[in-house]
Design a protein around this motif. Sequence first.
Motif, PDB file in Angstrom:
ATOM      1  N   ARG A   1       3.888  13.962   2.996  1.00  0.00           N
ATOM      2  CA  ARG A   1       3.679  12.904   3.987  1.00  0.00           C
ATOM      3  C   ARG A   1       2.191  12.747   4.311  1.00  0.00           C
ATOM      4  N   ASP A   2       1.511  13.871   4.450  1.00  0.00           N
ATOM      5  CA  ASP A   2       0.075  13.813   4.725  1.00  0.00           C
ATOM      6  C   ASP A   2      -0.678  13.141   3.576  1.00  0.00           C
ATOM      7  N   ALA A   3      -0.284  13.459   2.354  1.00  0.00           N
ATOM      8  CA  ALA A   3      -0.961  12.878   1.187  1.00  0.00           C
ATOM      9  C   ALA A   3      -0.751  11.368   1.140  1.00  0.00           C
ATOM     10  N   LEU A   4       0.464  10.914   1.442  1.00  0.00           N
ATOM     11  CA  LEU A   4       0.731   9.484   1.425  1.00  0.00           C
ATOM     12  C   LEU A   4      -0.028   8.785   2.551  1.00  0.00           C
ATOM     13  N   PHE A   5      -0.107   9.436   3.695  1.00  0.00           N
ATOM     14  CA  PHE A   5      -0.861   8.851   4.799  1.00  0.00           C
ATOM     15  C   PHE A   5      -2.335   8.710   4.421  1.00  0.00           C
ATOM     16  N   GLU A   6      -2.909   9.725   3.816  1.00  0.00           N
ATOM     17  CA  GLU A   6      -4.316   9.659   3.412  1.00  0.00           C
ATOM     18  C   GLU A   6      -4.537   8.606   2.334  1.00  0.00           C
ATOM     19  N   ALA A   7      -3.545   8.397   1.481  1.00  0.00           N
ATOM     20  CA  ALA A   7      -3.653   7.325   0.483  1.00  0.00           C
ATOM     21  C   ALA A   7      -3.700   5.968   1.170  1.00  0.00           C
ATOM     22  N   LEU A   8      -2.953   5.810   2.262  1.00  0.00           N
ATOM     23  CA  LEU A   8      -3.020   4.573   3.041  1.00  0.00           C
ATOM     24  C   LEU A   8      -4.406   4.365   3.622  1.00  0.00           C
ATOM     25  N   VAL A   9      -4.961   5.425   4.183  1.00  0.00           N
ATOM     26  CA  VAL A   9      -6.303   5.340   4.764  1.00  0.00           C
ATOM     27  C   VAL A   9      -7.312   4.949   3.695  1.00  0.00           C
ATOM     28  N   SER A  10      -7.170   5.534   2.521  1.00  0.00           N
ATOM     29  CA  SER A  10      -8.092   5.221   1.431  1.00  0.00           C
ATOM     30  C   SER A  10      -8.000   3.761   1.022  1.00  0.00           C
TER      31      SER A  10
ATOM     32  N   ALA B   1       0.830  -1.208   0.000  1.00  0.00           N
ATOM     33  CA  ALA B   1       0.000   0.000   0.000  1.00  0.00           C
ATOM     34  C   ALA B   1       0.866   1.259   0.000  1.00  0.00           C
ATOM     35  N   LEU B   2       1.982   1.233   0.724  1.00  0.00           N
ATOM     36  CA  LEU B   2       2.884   2.387   0.734  1.00  0.00           C
ATOM     37  C   LEU B   2       3.506   2.605  -0.636  1.00  0.00           C
ATOM     38  N   ARG B   3       3.982   1.531  -1.251  1.00  0.00           N
ATOM     39  CA  ARG B   3       4.600   1.656  -2.577  1.00  0.00           C
ATOM     40  C   ARG B   3       3.583   2.149  -3.606  1.00  0.00           C
ATOM     41  N   SER B   4       2.387   1.567  -3.560  1.00  0.00           N
ATOM     42  CA  SER B   4       1.346   1.958  -4.509  1.00  0.00           C
ATOM     43  C   SER B   4       0.933   3.407  -4.301  1.00  0.00           C
ATOM     44  N   GLY B   5       0.790   3.787  -3.026  1.00  0.00           N
ATOM     45  CA  GLY B   5       0.391   5.160  -2.737  1.00  0.00           C
ATOM     46  C   GLY B   5       1.439   6.162  -3.182  1.00  0.00           C
ATOM     47  N   ALA B   6       2.710   5.872  -2.933  1.00  0.00           N
ATOM     48  CA  ALA B   6       3.778   6.785  -3.341  1.00  0.00           C
ATOM     49  C   ALA B   6       3.848   6.894  -4.866  1.00  0.00           C
ATOM     50  N   ALA B   7       3.702   5.740  -5.550  1.00  0.00           N
ATOM     51  CA  ALA B   7       3.745   5.762  -7.015  1.00  0.00           C
ATOM     52  C   ALA B   7       2.569   6.541  -7.585  1.00  0.00           C
ATOM     53  N   GLY B   8       1.389   6.334  -7.014  1.00  0.00           N
ATOM     54  CA  GLY B   8       0.206   7.031  -7.501  1.00  0.00           C
ATOM     55  C   GLY B   8       0.278   8.530  -7.320  1.00  0.00           C
ATOM     56  N   LEU B   9       0.970   8.965  -6.279  1.00  0.00           N
ATOM     57  CA  LEU B   9       1.107  10.398  -6.012  1.00  0.00           C
ATOM     58  C   LEU B   9       2.353  10.995  -6.663  1.00  0.00           C
ATOM     59  N   GLY B  10       3.165  10.145  -7.281  1.00  0.00           N
ATOM     60  CA  GLY B  10       4.399  10.620  -7.886  1.00  0.00           C
ATOM     61  C   GLY B  10       5.430  11.054  -6.856  1.00  0.00           C
ATOM     62  N   ILE B  11       5.395  10.438  -5.665  1.00  0.00           N
ATOM     63  CA  ILE B  11       6.305  10.806  -4.578  1.00  0.00           C
ATOM     64  C   ILE B  11       7.529   9.900  -4.618  1.00  0.00           C
ATOM     65  N   GLN B  12       8.708  10.503  -4.640  1.00  0.00           N
ATOM     66  CA  GLN B  12       9.945   9.730  -4.675  1.00  0.00           C
ATOM     67  C   GLN B  12      10.883  10.051  -3.520  1.00  0.00           C
ATOM     68  N   ASP B  13      10.589  11.087  -2.744  1.00  0.00           N
ATOM     69  CA  ASP B  13      11.532  11.536  -1.721  1.00  0.00           C
ATOM     70  C   ASP B  13      11.088  11.220  -0.304  1.00  0.00           C
ATOM     71  N   ILE B  14      10.064  10.377  -0.141  1.00  0.00           N
ATOM     72  CA  ILE B  14       9.617   9.974   1.194  1.00  0.00           C
ATOM     73  C   ILE B  14      10.027   8.530   1.433  1.00  0.00           C
ATOM     74  N   ARG B  15      10.689   8.309   2.542  1.00  0.00           N
ATOM     75  CA  ARG B  15      11.059   6.950   2.950  1.00  0.00           C
ATOM     76  C   ARG B  15      10.158   6.511   4.091  1.00  0.00           C
TER      77      ARG B  15
END
Length: 423
Positions: free
Chosen positions: A236-245, A200-214
């Motif tokens: 970070r907030d956006a990735l967290f909300e993607a997890l919730v979703s 879910a973290l990998r998918s959320g980061a890819a979907g948001l185009g985030i590459q700089d969050i570990r």
Amino acid sequence: MSGSRPRTVVLLSAGTELTEGITQDSHVRFLASELTSLGFRVLRGLQVPDDVELFRAELSRAVEQAGLVIVTGGLGPTSDDLSRELVAEAAGVPLDFHQEAWDAILARFAGRTVASTNRKQAMAPRGFTLLPNANGTAPGFHGPVGGACVVALPGPPSELRPMFSTGVVPVLARLFGTGGVTDVLWGTALMVPESSLEEALRSGAAGLGIQDIRWGTRVDEDRIAFSLRGGTPAGRDALFEALVSTLGQTRVRRGETRPAQLVTEALLERGARLVVAESCTGGLIAKYLTDLSGSSRVFWGGFLSYANEAKETLLGVDRRTLDEHGAVSEPVVIAMSEGARKSSGAEAAVAVSGVAGPEGGTPEKPVGTVWIAVSLKDGGSSAWRFAFSGSRDMVRRRSAVAALLAVEARLRGREFLDTRMKW
């Protein structure tokens, strides 16, 4: 000095009971996750027995290679507790007696006889700073050995973890700086396999185009604590909300928390008490609740109704209901919860009955089938069926966590979750 030390770490877990497999070492995973979140690079984590020569060699190697060395365990009062002596030797200093540490030990024993050997726990290498232990007798300490900072922590997790969070983290920030990690978003995943959280973290980061969050994860018995670091607060907030979703608001929470803590807070808000009726969990729900200090404010107690006869005599479940539907069924688990609530006078009750395995499953009720019911004095009863996977221990732990989350959801008037999802 701040920020000048290399942000590399070696973790040494001391104790023959660890190297012989008698006790499981949970420290490396906890500390590695925490330190990685703080921007450190963990070079290795290993166990060392209570052997002077082996311990000395590994400690010497560690201080040569890393800027930070953390030694866990070996701070007890017996002759095979070697950490303080070997750290002092490596630093080239003697051990000093600390009266304030001895006074704290005496206060903790409070009227009981204190063995003279316990005075050893008030000793620390000269020039090192003590780390107070609010949960045990042995203080930790930290100080320089060559170019490294060596931190010694007690072995019991209930002592080590709070000491690290409250005592060590501020020391690391002062000595090593922040390492570019200026902010971290902490979260908790509940009833989520580690592999599913990672996906879910990998998918959320890819979907948001985030590459700089570990991110980093730490698996505990009843939860996964995770961190999101780097990037921007908005990212970070956006990735967290993607997890919730993806995983649902029941399963993903902000901050580090435990299921029992969530229930306790909800009960306190309602001014309610909880009673438990456990079958396949065998008292695990009660354990999780009473692991928390102050649980007596909200926890009435429980019934361990394992056999059908116990469900009848303790909880008033009708024998005809048991015969017709079986112990692992919606009618029985609802009757268990209602019987527990009425018998105790508590405002809320939760009941669990299931097939934990590895035997006992049928085609209609395979291993992992678990029914959970919550009964509220002012809200009626609800029940859910789960199909948990994993070993007997995993089924029991997942059942206990699900039961606690079900109580919280009912108390807060929220939908629980979609039980068709895989656990």
